[in-house]
Design a protein around this motif. Sequence first.
Motif, PDB file in Angstrom:
ATOM      1  N   ASP A 174       0.811  -1.212   0.000  1.00 34.81           N
ATOM      2  CA  ASP A 174       0.000   0.000   0.000  1.00 34.81           C
ATOM      3  C   ASP A 174       0.849   1.270   0.000  1.00 34.81           C
ATOM      4  OD1 ASP A 174      -2.001  -1.944   0.334  1.00 34.81           O
ATOM      5  OD2 ASP A 174      -3.236  -0.577   1.507  1.00 34.81           O
ATOM      6  N   THR A 175       1.941   1.264   0.772  1.00 34.15           N
ATOM      7  CA  THR A 175       2.745   2.480   0.854  1.00 34.15           C
ATOM      8  C   THR A 175       3.716   2.593  -0.318  1.00 34.15           C
ATOM      9  OG1 THR A 175       4.463   1.398   2.200  1.00 34.15           O
ATOM     10  CG2 THR A 175       2.628   2.471   3.368  1.00 34.15           C
TER      11      THR A 175
ATOM     12  N   SER B  90       3.798  12.694   4.228  1.00 31.98           N
ATOM     13  CA  SER B  90       2.346  12.798   4.390  1.00 31.98           C
ATOM     14  C   SER B  90       1.635  11.681   3.635  1.00 31.98           C
ATOM     15  CB  SER B  90       1.857  14.168   3.923  1.00 31.98           C
ATOM     16  OG  SER B  90       2.224  14.402   2.571  1.00 31.98           O
ATOM     17  N   GLN B  91       2.199  11.266   2.511  1.00 35.12           N
ATOM     18  CA  GLN B  91       1.586  10.204   1.727  1.00 35.12           C
ATOM     19  C   GLN B  91       1.578   8.884   2.506  1.00 35.12           C
ATOM     20  OE1 GLN B  91      -0.051  10.205  -1.165  1.00 35.12           O
ATOM     21  NE2 GLN B  91      -0.426   8.010  -0.900  1.00 35.12           N
ATOM     22  N   VAL B  92       2.696   8.534   3.125  1.00 35.91           N
ATOM     23  CA  VAL B  92       2.779   7.296   3.913  1.00 35.91           C
ATOM     24  C   VAL B  92       1.814   7.363   5.097  1.00 35.91           C
ATOM     25  CG1 VAL B  92       4.248   5.929   5.445  1.00 35.91           C
ATOM     26  CG2 VAL B  92       5.101   6.657   3.203  1.00 35.91           C
ATOM     27  N   ARG B  93       1.744   8.511   5.743  1.00 37.54           N
ATOM     28  CA  ARG B  93       0.839   8.648   6.884  1.00 37.54           C
ATOM     29  C   ARG B  93      -0.614   8.473   6.447  1.00 37.54           C
ATOM     30  NH1 ARG B  93       2.801  11.331  11.638  1.00 37.54           N
ATOM     31  NH2 ARG B  93       5.040  11.758  11.527  1.00 37.54           N
TER      32      ARG B  93
ATOM     33  N   ALA C 294      -5.502   4.985   6.048  1.00 37.14           N
ATOM     34  CA  ALA C 294      -6.528   4.312   5.256  1.00 37.14           C
ATOM     35  C   ALA C 294      -6.458   2.796   5.450  1.00 37.14           C
ATOM     36  CB  ALA C 294      -6.359   4.663   3.779  1.00 37.14           C
ATOM     37  N   LEU C 295      -5.235   2.260   5.540  1.00 38.40           N
ATOM     38  CA  LEU C 295      -5.062   0.823   5.755  1.00 38.40           C
ATOM     39  C   LEU C 295      -5.608   0.409   7.116  1.00 38.40           C
ATOM     40  CD1 LEU C 295      -3.811  -1.877   4.777  1.00 38.40           C
ATOM     41  CD2 LEU C 295      -1.700  -1.186   5.933  1.00 38.40           C
TER      42      LEU C 295
END
Length: 329
Positions: free
Chosen positions: A276-277, A307-310, A315-316
């Motif tokens: 996902d990340t 910020s994208q990984v967070r 969401a996961l």
Amino acid sequence: MLELIDVTKTYRTKGRAITALDGLTLRVPDKAIFGIAGRSGAGKSTLIRVVNALERPDGGKVLLDGEDLLRLPFKQLRDRRRKIGMIFQHFNLLHSQTVRENIEFPLTIAGIPKAQRKSRVDELVELVGLGDRVKNYPSQLSGGQKQRVGIARALAAKPSVLLSDEATSALDSETTNQILALLTSINHELGLTIVLITHELELLRRSATHVAVLRNGRLVEQGQVLDLVADPESRLGRDLLPGLTDAPVAPGKVKVLITAVGPDRDDAMLADIALDTGSRFDVVSGGVYEVSNHAVARFELAVDDTSQVRRTLGALAERKSIRVDFAHE
């Protein structure tokens, strides 16, 4: 159901008052393995003496199946006390009596006919795995075997509640595991409510279905173990499993604690995070732990601090019903 309502107990000695239980209200569900933890002096020993009516509190109620034990006349209380079995830390066996005689003792005191006593003891020695030891004396037994005798004796009168007062603290780790497995089996097979008094949170994490913590005679937290582990606001839940460590991380990385509670959620959790990340991460610590006879995964990861990984991890977490806790900045 076992229930304590607003129970208070104060000891007075040499002009000093020590409050052991301070307005304690506690409900133990039927068929639960209910752990009670706390440091020395928290009130655990007083609590267990109040529950089995060996100690009378200054106020409050002690209800067993809706009946207040504190209001019963002595004879009725004595009869009702037989429904509360007790396992002791140091076994409390009669050294001049055999295994059979130790288990049979409470039945003899209760005036149970000999044939019924023999039949009941035969059942119990098989239940606790001592069928070949009935003629042995306590001096001929190991610590674990002595505790098995204690458990069988506590079960002799077919209690509805079994109290265990630090029953494994005098045993080695392997024997402790065996005794915990036996208590869990008894809970499942007999539908018996078990109250475990201990200062060892690891034992409660593995065996208890519910847990409560006492501090200075007060109840500070309680709940189902799996719920507490999954609750980010629960201090007890954080204490039951390893948390974030002080291990350093590389520049541009941030530590995150991932917890997966529930069937099959731990198997592919790390793979899901990687997919996902779309970024690499380091496993700092963690593993899969036994919690209330369920597998719970908890891993400390070092992930890219973007910020994208967070957002992706958030969401996961929602999609997979896992818990994600970032280290405080």
